[in-house]
Write a protein that holds these residues in place. Structure first.
Motif, short mmCIF file in Angstrom:
data_model
loop_
_atom_site.label_atom_id
_atom_site.label_comp_id
_atom_site.label_asym_id
_atom_site.label_seq_id
_atom_site.Cartn_x
_atom_site.Cartn_y
_atom_site.Cartn_z
N SER A 21 0.82 -1.21 0.00
CA SER A 21 0.00 0.00 0.00
C SER A 21 0.85 1.26 0.00
O SER A 21 2.06 1.21 0.23
N VAL A 22 0.17 2.36 -0.23
CA VAL A 22 0.79 3.68 -0.20
C VAL A 22 -0.06 4.61 0.66
O VAL A 22 -1.26 4.39 0.82
N ILE A 60 -1.63 -0.91 -3.69
CA ILE A 60 -0.90 -0.90 -4.95
C ILE A 60 -1.48 -2.02 -5.80
O ILE A 60 -1.62 -3.16 -5.33
N GLU A 78 1.60 -1.60 -10.99
CA GLU A 78 1.79 -0.21 -10.59
C GLU A 78 3.06 -0.06 -9.75
O GLU A 78 3.33 -0.89 -8.87
N PRO A 125 4.86 2.06 -6.71
CA PRO A 125 4.26 2.73 -5.55
C PRO A 125 3.89 4.19 -5.79
O PRO A 125 2.80 4.62 -5.40
N ALA A 155 0.74 4.41 -7.81
CA ALA A 155 -0.42 4.06 -6.97
C ALA A 155 -0.80 5.22 -6.08
O ALA A 155 -1.99 5.50 -5.88
N GLU A 172 -4.43 6.84 -6.04
CA GLU A 172 -5.24 6.75 -4.81
C GLU A 172 -5.60 8.12 -4.26
O GLU A 172 -6.73 8.34 -3.83
#
Length: 163
Positions: free
Chosen positions: A23-24, A53, A57, A59, A62, A66
């Motif tokens: 995730s980011v 992510i 993609e 990071p 993403a 997002e």
């Protein structure tokens, strides 16, 4: 988009069991140095604009996607603040889905364009809040990443645990 087709397929196979989720998250500051926080519709705690992510993609890509989906803002990440994960970054959603996040946290001091408005329906509220008044967050990000004077070096959790 609350959950992508990729993660829906995984959930159909394993139900609500624990999955790892790369995730980011973004620390976005306005001209007054306030930080943007997001209150999700289905959560009791606030969060940073963040998300999973997707396959294929990078990071930073993403993060840009997002942030736009959740806030309506186009941002440019300018610094990696840290990478976080492990047991303290486990989360159970109201529907029972369990995740353990590995989160790349980026600083974004440049809002390129857009208006502060949720695009994907995930955000119940979006607010720029002073650093010293930050709300209780769903994930235990360390306080120092919210400081404007954060180090020029990215933080990695092993720094305090292994050396």
């Amino acid at each position: 988009m609350p959950i992508s087709d990729y993660y829906k397929k995984i959930r159909r196979k394993i139900g609500t069991d624990l999955i790892f989720m790369p995730s980011v998250a973004a620390i976005i500051r306005n001209d007054d140095n306030d930080i943007l926080f997001q209150k999700p519709h289905d959560g009791e705690y606030w969060s940073l604009p963040a998300g999973a992510i997707e396959p294929g993609e990078a990071p930073a890509q993403a993060l840009i996607r997002e942030v736009w989906e959740e806030t309506g803002l186009r941002v440019k990440p300018n610094k990696l603040l840290g990478v976080f994960g492990g047991e303290s970054f486990r989360f159970t959603y109201p529907n029972g889905d369990q995740v353990e996040y590995s989160v790349f946290v980026f600083e974004c001091n440049n809002i390129v364009s857009g208006e502060l408005t949720p695009i994907d329906g995930e955000s119940a509220d979006l607010a720029f809040i002073k650093e010293e008044s930050k709300p209780k967050l769903a994930l235990p990000y360390p306080d120092f990443i919210f400081k404007k004077s954060a180090s020029d070096n990215a933080y990695f959790q092993w720094e305090n645990n292994w050396l």
